[in-house]
Structures are given as C-alpha cells and as structure tokens.
Design an enzyme around this catalytic site. Structure first.
Site, PDB file in Angstrom:
ATOM      1  N   CYS A   1      32.869  58.459  11.205  1.00  0.00           N
ATOM      2  CA  CYS A   1      32.837  57.517  12.319  1.00  0.00           C
ATOM      3  C   CYS A   1      31.655  56.570  12.179  1.00  0.00           C
ATOM      4  O   CYS A   1      30.867  56.664  11.230  1.00  0.00           O
ATOM      5  CB  CYS A   1      32.772  58.263  13.651  1.00  0.00           C
TER       6      CYS A   1
ATOM      7  N   CYS B   1      28.192  58.044  11.785  1.00  0.00           N
ATOM      8  CA  CYS B   1      27.890  58.497  10.426  1.00  0.00           C
ATOM      9  C   CYS B   1      27.307  57.354   9.601  1.00  0.00           C
ATOM     10  O   CYS B   1      26.345  57.532   8.854  1.00  0.00           O
ATOM     11  CB  CYS B   1      29.150  59.031   9.755  1.00  0.00           C
TER      12      CYS B   1
ATOM     13  N   ASP C   1      33.239  16.036  -0.541  1.00  0.00           N
ATOM     14  CA  ASP C   1      32.721  15.230  -1.634  1.00  0.00           C
ATOM     15  C   ASP C   1      33.910  14.444  -2.193  1.00  0.00           C
ATOM     16  O   ASP C   1      35.064  14.783  -1.924  1.00  0.00           O
ATOM     17  CB  ASP C   1      32.121  16.142  -2.705  1.00  0.00           C
TER      18      ASP C   1
ATOM     19  N   ASP D   1      31.846  20.481  -5.300  1.00  0.00           N
ATOM     20  CA  ASP D   1      32.090  21.123  -6.594  1.00  0.00           C
ATOM     21  C   ASP D   1      31.236  22.357  -6.818  1.00  0.00           C
ATOM     22  O   ASP D   1      31.386  23.038  -7.818  1.00  0.00           O
ATOM     23  CB  ASP D   1      31.902  20.130  -7.745  1.00  0.00           C
TER      24      ASP D   1
ATOM     25  N   ASP E   1      26.673  19.576  -5.452  1.00  0.00           N
ATOM     26  CA  ASP E   1      26.602  19.510  -3.996  1.00  0.00           C
ATOM     27  C   ASP E   1      25.916  20.728  -3.391  1.00  0.00           C
ATOM     28  O   ASP E   1      26.107  21.029  -2.207  1.00  0.00           O
ATOM     29  CB  ASP E   1      28.016  19.380  -3.411  1.00  0.00           C
TER      30      ASP E   1
END
Length: 731
Positions: A16, A19, A420, A620, A624
C-alpha cells in the site's frame, strides 16, 4: 566528489501507499543518499547516491524497514522472477479457494431454504491451513511493519482475520458439548482468499500496464548476422562493435542502429516510433535497431550500440517516466503516513463503543474486524502510479516520450502553443535554391560557404553541404570554426576569415549592400530564407547571398486548426527572416509571428506568455533548448537523434506535428485518470469505513470490497492502454 551513482532496486513485500512511504524514508535516511523514489505500481525504487555508497547498504536499510530489496537485473531475468512470483501467488490462491469454498457453501445454500452447518472441528480444519499457510505472507509483512514501528495494509488484514479466527476458537471452546455456536472461521478464511484474489488480479493488471516496456525490450534480437570477410556469421549482439557490417534478412528484426550500405527495403518502425506505414530505406539512410525489415536484403554499418541506440534511449525515458511521481502524489503520501494508524484507532473505538453500548463481545469484535478489513490504503497508493504506468506506456507506443511527468497538471490549462519554424512547422529539409555573388573571390562562393557549413548541424548548413555534393563543388577545409548563436558561423579558409549567417552579421559588421539587400528582400517575400557570406579579414566586405526554401509539413495547417478549435493560441517564434516566417505562417494558418529572434529572445517571449497560463514550446530540441526549458511543456521533435539527450519535457520520436495535440490529450487523460482513481479510493474509504463501524457490513463482504477497490483502480487506469492519437477528438 564524483558523479552521483544511480541504483534501481526491485522491492518485494509492498502492499500500500504507507509501504511506499516507509521504504522511501528508510532509503532517504541512509547517509550519502541524495534522492529516493519508490513506485508501488512497478515495485521499483530508484536511488541517487554519492559514488562511495554501496548497494548492500541500501538493501540492508530496506530490510530493516521490513521489506526485501534486490538490484534490478536485466529485463529478461526480472521478468522470469516476476512470472515465478505470479505463479506462486496463483498457487496459494487456489489452495485458499479450495479450502474456503466448503466453509462458504452453507451460507450460499441458505437463500434456497437449505440449512446445514459443518461441524466445528471441520470448520477449524479447513480454516486453519488458510489462516496459517495462505495467510503467512500477511503475518510476515505485518511483523516487518511492527518491527519498523509502522503499520500497513497487511497489518490490517492480519489483525482482522486473526481476530475473527480467534473469536471462533473462543466461542467453540466455550460452547457446551454437542452445541454448535455461530463461528466465524468462514469469515477469516474468505477474507484471506478474497484479498489474495485481489492481489492476483492487481498483479495481472500491473503486468498489462507495464506492457510498453516489455514490448520495447522484446524488439532487441539476441544475435546478429555479422559479415566476416564477406560471409555472414551469426554472433551474439554483445560481440558487435562500431563499424561492423551486419546483414539483415527480409522479415528480420534489425539489431542495432546503423547506416544502410547495401540494398533497399521498407522498414516497419511502428513499435518503435508509432509510424503507421513502413518507411523506404536505401543506401545512405539511417536505420534504427528494433525496426522490422521488409522485403529487401540489407547490409548495415553499425553506428550506435547499447545505451547509445534510439531503442535504449526510448526504454530509459519510458522507464524513468513510469517510476516518477506526479505532484498530486504528495497529498497521497501525506495521507498514507497516518492512514493505517487512524484505521487501527477507529477499529478500537468501534469495538469498545459497541461493547460499552451493551452489545455482546462477539458483535463488538466482529464490527471492529469489519473496520480493519474494509480499509484499503492500497487503492490510494495505486491511484497515481497506475495511471502514469498505463498512460506513459500507451504514449510511448505512439512515439510520444514523456520525460517529465510534472507536465500532466499543466496540459489541461494550456492556452498558448509556440512553434519554431525550421524543421518544426516546415519539413526541415531545407534546400539551397539560389546564390548570388557580388565580389570576386579566389574560391567559388558555394565552396567557401560549404567549408564553413561543415562545422554546423543547422538545417541551412546541411542544405549547403548537400548542394556542394550534388554540384560536385571542391571540398575546402575551414579552421577555427566558431558558432555565433542566433547569427551564423565563422571560420578561416586559406588564411582568410569568413562569416556565413543571417542579416544580423551584416548589421553587426556595419556593412551596407543596397542592391543585394533589395534582392534578398524579394527572396524573403517569396518565402525564402537568406544567408549572407562575408569576408572579415583581411578585408571586410560582402561576398554574396544564398537563398533557401523549406516547405511546410503536410499536416501543419490541420494541427493548427485543431489547436485553435480547442481555444489554444498558436504562435511562431523563429530566428529566420520576417518574410520567410510570414510566408510559412500564412501557409499553416498562424497569425502571431515573431521573426529574427535569438534563442534568448524566444525564451523571454515565452516567459511573457506564461503570465497568462502554461505555455507549450515545440522545437527541434537542440537549438531551441532555452525556449523549451522556459515553457511549462517543452516538446522536442527528436527524429532519429538520441532521444534521451533532447531538451524538453516531451520528445516526439518521429517528426509528426499531429503528436503535439496528441501529447496534450494523453497528458490530460492521465491527469483525469489520477483524479478519478483518487476520488474513488477516497470515496470508497469514506463510505465503507462508516458502514463497517455502524455494523452494516459483514467482514466477508468488507474483504471482498477491499480487494475490489484496488482492482477497480488498476482496471480504470488500464483504459489508458488503448489510447492512440486518433482518439484525440473523442476526449
């Protein structure tokens, strides 16, 4: 201090969210650990630590917390271990089911008017193996939690079933000879059986959700046909080296990244990039490991191996994303720390309350058991990671690699998408259309431009190099090459320094060439990009101008219309000239354009737009990088480069703009699934626990409901595995 070491462990015994929190705290408290993240859905822990820290130290910390840890091995070994564990789970489930059914039979026959009861000794004989043997896993995990001064779901199950089993023993021993009191052996046995059933179904759902990683890993052949003195010899993939030539038979899986040196064929990359149709490959084309060869015999020169291949990069990104935590998980982590202790307290209050109100000890205990059994912290723990596991896997199969899972909360709020131009909105296959020289030079204009272009990977530079090859221009060598960000590139050829770049290089040099600038302006108006070639030394002068064309991508206008229809504003930011930018913007349907920008200018523009809400930047991934980092969601078009090295929170494996709205769609769907799962997990506990406390829920039904809650969370998350970009319009 050296680079941090990264360890990945498989954690056994977690049940759970509490844990997860305990394992994370145990690892984080080890001196030298920098970060520790644990994922319940894939049962893995990723630890970043100082290089001097040993893995055995981390394993010991997990064991002291009450769990088992082992270093993650290769995928095939880990899968075999998981399959063995699933078979063992099924065996214990079958064992518990066979023994529990006779205990349940009398209850099943009661609606039919048939009243029968097994003798007390028979009920005890059937229930005891289930309690002691099939339920041993709960006792082990509960004891580990107690030793670590904590609590988890296993403790709730162990206490609840032990109380029902112990109460039955007490009532049996206290009963008069020949008397058959109402016993609760069937309750303890059925709760264990139902929880085991839930765990088995949950494990199966996890296995299905993790299918994306397994599918990618299965794309790697273990052997390859290497050419040795022209003869193909089958060798292990591990023995292949860079530069080796390998033969790929028709219908065979390609083993590693490379370049086609002989033959032609069509290659199916659908499992790798999501590309729907086979791609034609011939001599000189790059090819990726994991793709399926079509009808032709190929000879491929190996250019990348192991971690450097596209396939390995994709697997790393998917694996990292699936192990990450969404920001909303922080709330769940805080709740999980107190969930089980609060349930234990509520169960105690419930039992005492009923007993002090005048109920029998038997009724008080049974009601308290119902509270213990109905509570389900595992549903809370699975809500977020299950959705991430399924959603990122589905996205990866379609060519969308989500690196930063934090974007899912921003996706539904996006109001601006910035593109771009070159290589993003356009095909990225820029071609040199024309040149014009205005000053005599020792070497031809194109030869000088080609020498400088060899030092750059920019699309315009690549176009110059292709033109030199096609026109068989003499190759010159440039020295002292320097990249001028947002402007161009400079270098020395034959003791003269030249600059190849944008209009800015003219302005920076303080030069003026009216006739040439008028010609360049006309080129720009027609949609061309323009580069200038200058001589800086020994003379400062303009040598000529080069014009380039790049057509819009076929689906660019459709993507812009789709985003606009969703109320999203589309922008273009480019370092290219205004005329070329305007031409492409008009062709694809973008009205908001900023041209001739430096990388830093793009980042500043995105920062301004971010004041209105999350911004998406599509570029790209290399040139960028500042803009991608400035955006809330950076989407890098990776193509065939190393996807793991790309900037941006998302990498598109293939240059398909339709994946941009698809990325926003899958991110929003993952977010919705997380919210749905958390809602039902919280609602289940908020409704179920009061029902149990008020005595309106039998412990056996409570056990079934608890098992169903975690299974339903996984099932809801698995709905994401059917996602594809074509479903975007259905969102």
């Amino acid at each position: 201090m050296g680079q941090p070491s990264t360890f990945e462990f498989v954690i056994d015994g977690m049940s759970c969210a509490s844990c997860v929190g305990r394992v994370e705290r145990a690892l984080a408290n080890v001196p030298g650990v920098l970060t520790a993240h644990v994922n319940l859905a894939n049962e893995r822990a990723t630890v970043s630590a100082q290089p001097t820290l040993a893995a055995a130290t981390l394993v010991g910390a997990v064991q002291r917390a009450g769990y088992q840890a082992r270093l993650a091995r290769d995928s095939a070994t880990d899968e075999r271990i998981r399959q063995h564990e699933r078979r063992r789970q099924k065996a214990w489930l079958a064992f518990a089911f066979v023994l529990s059914m006779p205990l349940l039979l009398p209850m099943a026959l009661m609606p039919l008017g048939i009243h029968m009861a097994l003798p007390a000794w028979a009920q005890w004989a059937l229930a005891t193996p289930v309690q002691v043997l099939a339920g041993a896993r709960f006792y082990r995990a509960a004891w580990g939690a107690v030793r670590a001064h904590s609590a988890n779901m296993d403790l709730l199950v162990a206490l609840g079933t032990t109380a029902a089993y112990g109460l039955s023993l007490f009532l049996w021993v206290r009963s008069a000879p020949g008397e058959l009191p109402h016993l609760y052996f069937e309750t303890s046995a059925m709760v264990i059986t139902l929880v085991l059933l839930g765990k088995s179904l949950e494990a199966r759902a996890k296995h299905t959700a993790a299918g994306a990683i397994r599918a990618l890993e299965a794309l790697r052949p273990s052997t390859v046909m290497r050419l040795e003195h022209g003869v193909p010899v089958e060798v292990p993939l591990a023995s292949v080296r860079l530069g080796d030539r390998v033969q790929v038979l028709p219908g065979a899986r390609i083993a590693t990244d490379g370049r086609v040196v002989e033959g032609a064929s069509h290659v199916d990359e659908s499992l790798l990039t999501g590309e729907a149709f086979p791609v034609a490959k011939c001599v000189g084309d790059s090819i990726n490991g994991g793709a399926l060869n079509g009808e032709g015999l190929l000879v491929v020169e190996v250019t990348a191996l192991g971690a450097e291949t596209l396939l390995e990069g994709i697997i790393r990104l998917v694996d990292t994303a699936q192990g990450a935590k969404a920001p909303v998980q922080r709330v769940v982590d805080r709740v999980s720390q107190v969930f089980v202790p609060v349930i234990l307290l509520l169960a105690l209050i419930t039992g005492l309350g009923w007993y002090l109100a005048g109920s029998s000890l038997e009724h008080a205990l049974v009601t308290a058991v119902s509270v213990l059994v109905i509570a389900c912290p595992c549903a809370l723990g699975l809500a977020t990671p299950a959705a991430i596991l399924a959603g990122t896997g589905a996205a990866a199969r379609q060519g969308v690699l989500i690196k930063d899972i934090g974007i899912i909360e921003a996706a539904s709020k996006v109001r601006h998408v910035v593109f771009d131009k070159t290589g993003t909105l356009t095909q990225g296959r820029v071609e040199l259309a024309t040149t014009h020289a205005v000053a005599p030079t020792v070497q031809p204009l194109l030869a000088l431009a080609g020498a400088l272009a060899q030092g750059s990977s920019h699309p315009l530079s690549q176009a110059v190099q292709r033109a030199c090859t096609e026109q068989r221009v003499e190759r010159l060598q440039a020295a002292s090459i320097t990249v001028l960000p947002g402007r161009g590139i400079s270098g020395v050829v034959d003791n003269c320094r030249y600059v190849l770049g944008s209009q800015r290089v003219i302005e920076d040099a303080g030069l003026s060439a009216p006739d040439l600038q008028h010609m360049a302006a006309q080129w720009k108006t027609s949609g061309m990009s323009v580069s200038w070639l200058l001589e800086q030394a020994p003379h400062l002068r303009v040598l000529g101008v080069l014009g380039f064309v790049d057509k819009p991508r076929a689906n660019a206008s459709g993507v812009i219309r789709m985003l606009s229809a969703q109320g999203i504003n589309c922008h273009m930011l480019t370092g290219d000239n205004a005329g070329s930018a305007a031409h492409i913007a008009q062709a694809v349907g973008i009205s908001q354009v900023q041209a001739e920008l430096l990388p830093a200018d793009k980042a500043q523009h995105i920062a301004k737009l971010s004041a209105e809400g999350p911004v998406v930047m599509v570029g790209d991934g290399i040139n960028d990088a500042p803009a991608l980092a400035a955006a809330a969601i950076g989407i890098a078009i990776g193509g065939e480069t190393d996807v793991a090295a790309q900037a941006g929170a998302v990498v598109l494996v293939r240059p398909d703009l339709s994946l941009v709205p698809a990325t926003l769609d899958i991110a929003a769907r993952i977010q919705r699934k997380i919210h749905q799962n958390l809602f039902w997990a919280f609602a289940y506990n908020l409704v179920g626990i009061p029902l149990a406390a008020f005595g309106l829920l039998n412990p056996m039904f409570a056990g079934a409901a608890m098992a169903l809650s975690s299974v339903s969370v996984m099932a809801n998350a698995l709905l994401l595995t059917t996602w594809s970009p074509s479903t975007c319009k259905e969102a």
